[in-house]
Design a protein around this motif. Structure first.
Motif, PDB file in Angstrom:
ATOM      1  N   CYS A 121      -6.108  -0.273   3.823  1.00  0.00           N
ATOM      2  CA  CYS A 121      -5.126   0.057   4.861  1.00  0.00           C
ATOM      3  C   CYS A 121      -5.705   1.152   5.744  1.00  0.00           C
ATOM      4  O   CYS A 121      -6.058   2.229   5.253  1.00  0.00           O
ATOM      5  CB  CYS A 121      -3.819   0.518   4.239  1.00  0.00           C
ATOM      6  SG  CYS A 121      -2.629   1.066   5.495  1.00  0.00           S
ATOM      7  N   CYS A 151       1.593   3.508   2.339  1.00  0.00           N
ATOM      8  CA  CYS A 151       2.473   3.715   3.505  1.00  0.00           C
ATOM      9  C   CYS A 151       3.392   2.529   3.755  1.00  0.00           C
ATOM     10  O   CYS A 151       4.322   2.627   4.558  1.00  0.00           O
ATOM     11  CB  CYS A 151       1.651   4.043   4.748  1.00  0.00           C
ATOM     12  SG  CYS A 151       0.738   2.650   5.424  1.00  0.00           S
ATOM     13  N   GLY A 152       3.136   1.387   3.108  1.00  0.00           N
ATOM     14  CA  GLY A 152       4.001   0.219   3.264  1.00  0.00           C
ATOM     15  C   GLY A 152       3.679  -0.649   4.466  1.00  0.00           C
ATOM     16  O   GLY A 152       4.371  -1.633   4.718  1.00  0.00           O
ATOM     17  N   CYS A 153       2.626  -0.318   5.208  1.00  0.00           N
ATOM     18  CA  CYS A 153       2.253  -1.138   6.362  1.00  0.00           C
ATOM     19  C   CYS A 153       1.566  -2.439   5.950  1.00  0.00           C
ATOM     20  O   CYS A 153       1.420  -3.350   6.770  1.00  0.00           O
ATOM     21  CB  CYS A 153       1.364  -0.354   7.328  1.00  0.00           C
ATOM     22  SG  CYS A 153       2.307   0.884   8.244  1.00  0.00           S
ATOM     23  N   CYS A 188       0.847  -1.189   0.000  1.00  0.00           N
ATOM     24  CA  CYS A 188       0.000   0.000   0.000  1.00  0.00           C
ATOM     25  C   CYS A 188       0.888   1.248   0.000  1.00  0.00           C
ATOM     26  O   CYS A 188       2.119   1.147   0.001  1.00  0.00           O
ATOM     27  CB  CYS A 188      -0.929  -0.014   1.210  1.00  0.00           C
ATOM     28  SG  CYS A 188      -0.052   0.114   2.787  1.00  0.00           S
ATOM     29  N   CYS A 232      -3.021   4.459   5.632  1.00  0.00           N
ATOM     30  CA  CYS A 232      -2.905   5.356   4.464  1.00  0.00           C
ATOM     31  C   CYS A 232      -4.182   5.408   3.635  1.00  0.00           C
ATOM     32  O   CYS A 232      -4.309   6.241   2.749  1.00  0.00           O
ATOM     33  CB  CYS A 232      -1.723   4.961   3.596  1.00  0.00           C
ATOM     34  SG  CYS A 232      -1.913   3.394   2.720  1.00  0.00           S
TER      35      CYS A 232
END
Ligand SMILES: [Zn+2]
Length: 132
Positions: free
Chosen positions: A74, A12-14, A10, A77
């Motif tokens: 997510c 934000c990378g979470c 996603c 983000c």
């Protein structure tokens, strides 16, 4: 259908995951629900859910968008990532989540009856009022 292995995340990378096995080529869905959650039509591939391996998914939340489906996003983000028809073994993944090269083609426009009037469809791609 193409046998591939890809990485996705996603904004934000979470949420990070890998996919493998058969991927459907990409359908653009113009239904009102995709429009409202993606802010535009949705470009989705589809895989068997067992072919997704999560690396990170702590912020993954699900929204029950209708009786027959839920959507994964997510919670940090706001990325709209998954569409899942309840009771099926497959899951749709928004194509923009993948790292390049995606190696899939856009093959059709579906639910074009939901299309809004501010954009035009690519004439070279078959279109269907509902499902193909
Ligand atoms: Zn995120």
């Amino acid at each position: 259908m193409k046998k591939l292995s890809m990485k996705a995340s996603c904004l934000c990378g979470c949420i990070q995951f890998k996919t493998n096995g058969y991927h459907r080529n990409i359908q653009n869905c113009h239904c009102i629900q995709c429009m409202k959650t993606h802010g535009h039509y949705a470009a989705y591939t589809n895989v068997e859910e067992q072919n997704i391996k999560f690396i990170k998914k702590k912020t993954l939340k699900w929204f029950r968008s209708s009786k027959r489906a839920k959507r994964g996003f997510c919670s940090k983000c706001g990325a709209s990532i998954f569409f899942k028809a309840i009771g099926t073994k497959n899951i749709s993944i928004a194509a923009g989540m993948f790292n390049r090269p995606v190696k899939l083609k856009t093959i059709e426009n579906i639910f074009t009856k939901g299309k809004l009037d501010y954009y035009k469809l690519d004439r070279h791609i078959p279109k269907f009022k509902r499902y193909s």
